[in-house]
Design a protein around this motif. Structure first.
Motif, PDB file in Angstrom:
ATOM      1  N   SER A 232      13.485 -55.516  55.177  1.00  0.00           N
ATOM      2  CA  SER A 232      12.108 -56.006  55.060  1.00  0.00           C
ATOM      3  C   SER A 232      11.302 -55.621  56.295  1.00  0.00           C
ATOM      4  O   SER A 232      10.145 -55.179  56.192  1.00  0.00           O
ATOM      5  CB  SER A 232      12.111 -57.525  54.886  1.00  0.00           C
ATOM      6  OG  SER A 232      10.788 -58.025  54.830  1.00  0.00           O
TER       7      SER A 232
ATOM      8  N   ASP B 109      18.996 -57.884  54.362  1.00  0.00           N
ATOM      9  CA  ASP B 109      17.723 -57.994  53.637  1.00  0.00           C
ATOM     10  C   ASP B 109      16.558 -58.137  54.621  1.00  0.00           C
ATOM     11  O   ASP B 109      15.498 -57.521  54.438  1.00  0.00           O
ATOM     12  CB  ASP B 109      17.753 -59.187  52.687  1.00  0.00           C
ATOM     13  CG  ASP B 109      18.712 -58.986  51.519  1.00  0.00           C
ATOM     14  OD1 ASP B 109      19.057 -57.820  51.247  1.00  0.00           O
ATOM     15  OD2 ASP B 109      19.122 -59.988  50.905  1.00  0.00           O
TER      16      ASP B 109
ATOM     17  N   LYS C 228      25.593 -56.985  50.195  1.00  0.00           N
ATOM     18  CA  LYS C 228      24.402 -57.776  50.488  1.00  0.00           C
ATOM     19  C   LYS C 228      24.662 -58.833  51.556  1.00  0.00           C
ATOM     20  O   LYS C 228      25.754 -59.372  51.665  1.00  0.00           O
ATOM     21  CB  LYS C 228      23.899 -58.462  49.213  1.00  0.00           C
ATOM     22  CG  LYS C 228      23.310 -57.516  48.182  1.00  0.00           C
ATOM     23  CD  LYS C 228      22.827 -58.293  46.968  1.00  0.00           C
ATOM     24  CE  LYS C 228      22.197 -57.364  45.938  1.00  0.00           C
ATOM     25  NZ  LYS C 228      21.742 -58.112  44.742  1.00  0.00           N
TER      26      LYS C 228
END
Length: 319
Positions: A301, A297, A292
């Motif tokens: 998105s 992220d 991560k």
């Protein structure tokens, strides 16, 4: 003489004729290449001893193969992103959405670093370049192909894989297989996985389940998590549940969500022990957390927003 000493002495004798390596300076005993259990002074002795040794040899060879096959890899074959140094995020369904393979430098870059580089270029009004080597983005397919073939001539395994993929998508399967074979000789793991697909679906060749399994196993040993997951389903479908569970556990510990979900189902059916499930779940979470980053992220998105926009446009058109 102790039993240990007798055992050591027996190991230095030809299993067929009994001659030892010290009896003649020209005699060099060689291990049975399959099982490593016995030694022979030559091919003739090995051939003569084969009927007696065949059963034990096959059993031990299978044990050695499984020891290698079911060893937990330290990481996936995709390794770490060369820019952010985080492990590549991968799934059993859509690996191409989270990694970007660069023709210019043969590097595999994560979607987070690719996205961050794109934002930087837009903000500073810069030309598009590779986020790793800063080589200008190829202008067209012809330029990209020319660059790839130069690297193929230099024995770049990634370039051989890329050349194989281009021929594969052009339905030139014979040439694709040649490039994949060359990439494998140079150490590429992904090409093993591609060849498993070729032989499974019969792309330009006869379907061959043995070759499918062979290439999946080679890829899995090399740390390919999708190949490992597919091996799990293969064993599951054949009714070899214990072997299937081992494969799913290894894939889950590499961070494959699909394998973890399968294990959850098998756990509810009491096929997987509580201890094994708990240990795998901890390792899975550690692997996922290590992959991560805020950049990744944000990239995912943005990708989801693009997909949503495409769906809305398609809906408008259909109306």
């Amino acid at each position: 003489m102790s039993s240990a000493a007798m055992g050591d002495d027996a190991e230095e004798r030809c299993a067929s004729c009994g001659i030892t390596g010290g009896d003649d300076d020209d005699i060099k005993l060689k291990n049975c290449t399959a099982c490593k259990l016995v030694k022979y002074c030559g091919v003739e002795c090995q051939r003569n001893h084969r009927p007696q040794h065949k059963r034990a040899c096959k059993k031990r060879a299978a044990e050695l193969k499984d020891e290698l096959l079911f060893k937990q890899p330290e990481s996936t074959n995709f390794g770490d992103c060369p820019i952010c140094f985080l492990p590549m995020r991968i799934t059993a369904q859509q690996d191409e959405l989270t990694i970007f393979k660069k023709s210019c430098c043969s590097k595999v870059v994560c979607n987070g670093c690719e996205y961050a580089n794109t934002l930087r270029e837009k903000a500073e009004r810069l030309p598009m370049t590779c986020p790793f080597c800063r080589h200008p983005v190829m202008k067209n397919e012809a330029e990209c192909h020319l660059h790839t073939m130069k690297r193929v001539e230099a024995n770049d395994p990634f370039a051989c894989y890329q050349a194989g993929m281009r021929r594969f998508y052009a339905s030139d399967y014979a040439t694709a297989i040649e490039y994949f074979d060359k990439a494998i000789e140079l150490g590429d793991i992904e090409s093993h996985h591609l060849l498993s697909i070729v032989y499974k679906n019969g792309h330009g060749v006869q379907r061959d389940i043995k070759k499918v399994t062979y290439h999946l196993e080679k890829a899995a040993i090399g740390g390919h998590p999708i190949a490992r997951h597919n091996l799990g389903w293969g064993e599951h479908d054949k009714g070899n549940i214990d072997r299937a569970v081992k494969h799913f556990i290894i894939a889950a510990k590499l961070g494959i969500d699909e394998s973890m979900q399968v294990l959850k189902t098998l756990y509810t059916k009491r096929v997987v022990s509580k201890e094994d499930f708990a240990a795998t779940l901890r390792a899975y979470q550690e692997a996922v957390d290590a992959m991560k980053s805020p950049q990744r992220d944000a990239a995912e998105s943005a990708e989801n927003n693009i997909w949503d926009a495409d769906i809305i446009r398609d809906s408008d058109i259909s109306v």
